[in-house]
Design a protein around this motif. Structure first.
Motif, PDB file in Angstrom:
ATOM      1  N   ILE A  24      50.258  35.879  35.048  1.00 19.96           N
ATOM      2  CA  ILE A  24      50.981  34.453  33.716  1.00 19.96           C
ATOM      3  C   ILE A  24      49.997  34.981  32.343  1.00 19.96           C
ATOM      4  O   ILE A  24      51.071  34.525  31.470  1.00 19.96           O
ATOM      5  CB  ILE A  24      50.975  33.051  34.029  1.00 19.96           C
ATOM      6  CG1 ILE A  24      51.463  33.559  35.723  1.00 19.96           C
ATOM      7  CG2 ILE A  24      50.833  32.211  33.215  1.00 19.96           C
ATOM      8  CD1 ILE A  24      51.172  32.288  36.541  1.00 19.96           C
ATOM      9  N   ALA A  25      49.096  35.157  32.686  1.00 14.71           N
ATOM     10  CA  ALA A  25      48.248  35.196  31.091  1.00 14.71           C
ATOM     11  C   ALA A  25      48.736  36.045  30.057  1.00 14.71           C
ATOM     12  O   ALA A  25      48.647  35.811  28.968  1.00 14.71           O
ATOM     13  CB  ALA A  25      46.723  35.099  31.398  1.00 14.71           C
ATOM     14  N   ASP A  26      48.973  37.515  30.714  1.00 13.56           N
ATOM     15  CA  ASP A  26      49.430  37.938  29.882  1.00 13.56           C
ATOM     16  C   ASP A  26      51.112  37.696  29.645  1.00 13.56           C
ATOM     17  O   ASP A  26      50.520  38.600  28.249  1.00 13.56           O
ATOM     18  CB  ASP A  26      49.057  39.513  30.627  1.00 13.56           C
ATOM     19  CG  ASP A  26      49.271  41.134  30.309  1.00 13.56           C
ATOM     20  OD1 ASP A  26      51.044  41.419  30.036  1.00 13.56           O
ATOM     21  OD2 ASP A  26      49.016  42.111  29.813  1.00 13.56           O
ATOM     22  N   ILE A  27      51.751  37.473  30.204  1.00 17.00           N
ATOM     23  CA  ILE A  27      52.896  37.557  29.490  1.00 17.00           C
ATOM     24  C   ILE A  27      52.911  36.648  28.447  1.00 17.00           C
ATOM     25  O   ILE A  27      53.697  36.058  27.648  1.00 17.00           O
ATOM     26  CB  ILE A  27      54.263  37.396  30.934  1.00 17.00           C
ATOM     27  CG1 ILE A  27      53.860  38.797  31.971  1.00 17.00           C
ATOM     28  CG2 ILE A  27      55.736  37.165  30.816  1.00 17.00           C
ATOM     29  CD1 ILE A  27      54.760  38.711  32.593  1.00 17.00           C
ATOM     30  N   GLY A  28      52.001  35.491  28.602  1.00 17.85           N
ATOM     31  CA  GLY A  28      52.105  34.199  28.053  1.00 17.85           C
ATOM     32  C   GLY A  28      51.707  34.380  26.984  1.00 17.85           C
ATOM     33  O   GLY A  28      52.086  33.651  25.923  1.00 17.85           O
ATOM     34  N   PHE A 104      44.498  23.712  31.848  1.00 13.04           N
ATOM     35  CA  PHE A 104      45.376  24.576  31.189  1.00 13.04           C
ATOM     36  C   PHE A 104      46.875  24.567  31.277  1.00 13.04           C
ATOM     37  O   PHE A 104      47.865  24.215  30.114  1.00 13.04           O
ATOM     38  CB  PHE A 104      45.064  26.394  31.055  1.00 13.04           C
ATOM     39  CG  PHE A 104      45.446  27.338  30.240  1.00 13.04           C
ATOM     40  CD1 PHE A 104      45.480  27.142  29.120  1.00 13.04           C
ATOM     41  CD2 PHE A 104      46.118  28.491  31.217  1.00 13.04           C
ATOM     42  CE1 PHE A 104      46.403  28.246  28.635  1.00 13.04           C
ATOM     43  CE2 PHE A 104      46.721  29.169  30.635  1.00 13.04           C
ATOM     44  CZ  PHE A 104      46.964  28.563  28.918  1.00 13.04           C
ATOM     45  N   MET A 105      47.399  24.937  32.566  1.00 14.59           N
ATOM     46  CA  MET A 105      48.549  24.393  32.544  1.00 14.59           C
ATOM     47  C   MET A 105      49.367  23.107  32.233  1.00 14.59           C
ATOM     48  O   MET A 105      50.280  22.905  32.272  1.00 14.59           O
ATOM     49  CB  MET A 105      48.917  24.246  34.390  1.00 14.59           C
ATOM     50  CG  MET A 105      48.807  26.065  34.390  1.00 14.59           C
ATOM     51  SD  MET A 105      50.502  27.323  34.500  1.00 14.59           S
ATOM     52  CE  MET A 105      49.597  28.344  33.210  1.00 14.59           C
ATOM     53  N   GLU A 106      48.412  22.045  32.124  1.00 18.01           N
ATOM     54  CA  GLU A 106      48.850  20.598  32.201  1.00 18.01           C
ATOM     55  C   GLU A 106      49.339  20.624  30.770  1.00 18.01           C
ATOM     56  O   GLU A 106      50.083  20.138  30.505  1.00 18.01           O
ATOM     57  CB  GLU A 106      46.880  20.189  32.776  1.00 18.01           C
ATOM     58  CG  GLU A 106      48.361  17.974  32.564  1.00 18.01           C
ATOM     59  CD  GLU A 106      49.411  18.298  33.686  1.00 18.01           C
ATOM     60  OE1 GLU A 106      50.304  17.231  33.715  1.00 18.01           O
ATOM     61  OE2 GLU A 106      48.885  18.895  35.048  1.00 18.01           O
ATOM     62  N   LEU A 107      47.537  21.041  30.076  1.00 20.75           N
ATOM     63  CA  LEU A 107      48.147  21.372  28.082  1.00 20.75           C
ATOM     64  C   LEU A 107      49.510  21.619  27.909  1.00 20.75           C
ATOM     65  O   LEU A 107      50.794  21.074  26.797  1.00 20.75           O
ATOM     66  CB  LEU A 107      47.376  22.252  28.193  1.00 20.75           C
ATOM     67  CG  LEU A 107      46.379  21.761  27.699  1.00 20.75           C
ATOM     68  CD1 LEU A 107      45.606  22.862  26.607  1.00 20.75           C
ATOM     69  CD2 LEU A 107      45.589  20.615  26.459  1.00 20.75           C
ATOM     70  N   GLY A 108      50.546  22.667  29.067  1.00 18.11           N
ATOM     71  CA  GLY A 108      51.956  23.189  28.279  1.00 18.11           C
ATOM     72  C   GLY A 108      52.914  22.558  28.207  1.00 18.11           C
ATOM     73  O   GLY A 108      53.423  23.036  28.028  1.00 18.11           O
ATOM     74  N   LYS A 109      52.570  21.202  29.655  1.00 20.63           N
ATOM     75  CA  LYS A 109      53.826  20.657  29.420  1.00 20.63           C
ATOM     76  C   LYS A 109      54.248  19.785  28.425  1.00 20.63           C
ATOM     77  O   LYS A 109      55.277  19.801  28.173  1.00 20.63           O
ATOM     78  CB  LYS A 109      53.469  19.897  30.584  1.00 20.63           C
ATOM     79  CG  LYS A 109      53.472  20.292  32.129  1.00 20.63           C
ATOM     80  CD  LYS A 109      53.247  19.131  32.898  1.00 20.63           C
ATOM     81  CE  LYS A 109      52.967  19.875  34.562  1.00 20.63           C
ATOM     82  NZ  LYS A 109      52.539  19.159  35.380  1.00 20.63           N
ATOM     83  N   ASP A 110      53.469  19.873  27.262  1.00 20.86           N
ATOM     84  CA  ASP A 110      53.532  18.879  25.986  1.00 20.86           C
ATOM     85  C   ASP A 110      54.081  19.914  25.085  1.00 20.86           C
ATOM     86  O   ASP A 110      54.543  19.447  24.422  1.00 20.86           O
ATOM     87  CB  ASP A 110      52.197  18.539  25.510  1.00 20.86           C
ATOM     88  CG  ASP A 110      51.838  17.216  26.074  1.00 20.86           C
ATOM     89  OD1 ASP A 110      52.312  17.110  26.823  1.00 20.86           O
ATOM     90  OD2 ASP A 110      50.439  17.232  26.437  1.00 20.86           O
TER      91      ASP A 110
END
Length: 420
Positions: A24-28, A104-110
């Motif tokens: 996920i980190a790589d593709i993200g 980190f995942m939570e940050l992405g929601k915004d």
């Protein structure tokens, strides 16, 4: 990643054992417009610093407290670093700009989808998206720049050449255990898997210390890539189990291995005959051996990344487990030549993948010369090392491998040594 301040064409370093979070980190990182950069888990803090500094990393993703300590030790020497994310275990300490995976995942929601789509739309096939750092046996490691096209084209062509089946037809299964900072694991576990819908299982972190065989038995993969040391370890284990068997069993196994080697060598040279004693040996020995090591569904066992001995190849061939050699380098996005069930020779690395070309430069009287590659899989160059790039790729676009090799009359490539 963009919420953490990732800038376009800056690195996201990933330091940890294979896991879904690694993928996920790589593709993200790529989709957010950065460079995906794997770091070997065995690297010292100083070696980690070199890679992070070289790729102007804005973000470092670490697996656990042990790997985190390496980055914290050199953090003050990394002015571009804006955030660290830890995924494998809960954080043991609170620090500014240090995030757990869930935070980190939570940050992405915004982040609105439109913002991400804009970045994705701006990306071009010939732009760099991944850096593979070569081990640097001489001098500092070099950052091999691979483009979107390098990765997607190679995954598609290599997968088709190896006759991987699309998930709609048949579900292929692989085990991810080799270091993802290396091109071999990235190409098989991430890019080919995405292209063909392969199901990926993650081994335990101590896979190479002995637990891999248990994972093999549990998963029963349809394709498996092992470096020579992995095959040697499996061979040693099988021999030690065999040595403890009864005299009769040892005699039957010895007979079956003789039949297996003879029949498979004939098959390799074009014979389609399946003698009765081979069928009997399959029933009595080969099937049981495959089941015992978890390779009963595996139609393709590959070996690559280093030379393998003829003895090991013959040992597995005698048990009706042909090992197919692959050859390539980070600078060729991984595979350049591959061996196939219907086209292989012992100690040969096989034939070129469709669309890849080989030049044997200045061959001697035996046909040995430097192996040079060309094709859409050839890398863009070394990051910030124009001189080294010009040494590797000549004016006609040939990548010089530094390996010596020759082709036989049937077009099979053999690597015979090194020139540098």
């Amino acid at each position: 990643c963009s919420q953490l301040g990732l800038e376009r064409f800056h690195g996201v370093c990933i330091l940890g054992f294979n896991s879904a979070e690694w993928f996920i980190a790589d593709i993200g990182a790529i989709l957010a417009g950065g460079f995906a950069v794997g770091i070997y888990t065995t690297n010292s803090p100083e070696a980690c610093r070199y890679v992070a500094e070289n790729c102007s990393a804005n973000v470092v993703v670490v697996e656990n407290h042990k790997q985190l300590q390496k980055i914290l030790e050199v953090q003050d020497k990394l002015p571009q670093l804006k955030a660290i994310v830890q995924y494998g275990e809960e954080l043991k300490e609170k620090r500014p700009n240090l995030y757990s995976w869930s935070e980190f995942m939570e940050l992405g929601k915004d982040v609105p989808d439109a913002q991400l789509q804009e970045i994705i739309k701006s990306q071009k096939p010939n732009q760099c998206c991944t850096l593979i750092y070569t081990s640097g046996t001489t001098g500092q490691p070099k950052g091999v720049m691979l483009s979107h096209d390098n990765l997607t084209w190679t995954a598609s062509m290599a997968g088709r050449f190896l006759m991987l089946e699309e998930a709609q037809e048949k579900q292929e299964l692989v085990i991810s255990y080799l270091p993802l900072s290396h091109i071999a694991a990235q190409m098989t576990d991430i890019w080919t898997a995405i292209t063909f819908g392969v199901q990926v299982f993650f081994a335990q972190p101590d896979a190479l210390k002995g637990s891999l065989v248990d994972t093999l038995r549990e998963v029963r993969p349809t394709a498996f890539l092992g470096v020579p040391r992995v095959w040697e370890k499996i061979e040693e284990k099988m021999k030690s189990i065999g040595a403890k068997s009864s005299a009769l069993r040892r005699k039957v196994a010895s007979w079956a291995k003789g039949v297996g080697l003879q029949t498979n060598l004939k098959r390799m040279n074009g014979s389609s005959e399946v003698p009765l004693n081979f069928r009997l040996a399959t029933h009595l020995v080969y099937r049981r051996v495959r089941r015992a090591v978890g390779l009963d569904r595996c139609t393709r066992c590959y070996t690559g990344a280093a030379p393998i001995t003829r003895e090991t190849l013959e040992f597995f061939l005698s048990l009706n487990i042909p090992l197919f050699e692959l050859y390539g380098m980070s600078e060729s996005s991984g595979p350049h030549t591959v061996s196939l069930p219907q086209a292989f020779r012992l100690t040969s690395c096989g034939k070129e993948i469709t669309g890849c070309r080989t030049l044997i430069q200045e061959p001697d009287s035996d046909g040995n010369g430097e192996i040079c590659f060309s094709g859409r899989h050839i890398f863009m160059g070394y990051l910030n090392m124009e001189g080294k790039t010009k040494e590797a790729i000549d004016e006609e676009g040939w990548l010089h491998s530094g390996d010596l090799g020759r082709h036989d009359k049937d077009g099979f490539l053999y690597v015979t040594g090194r020139i540098k």
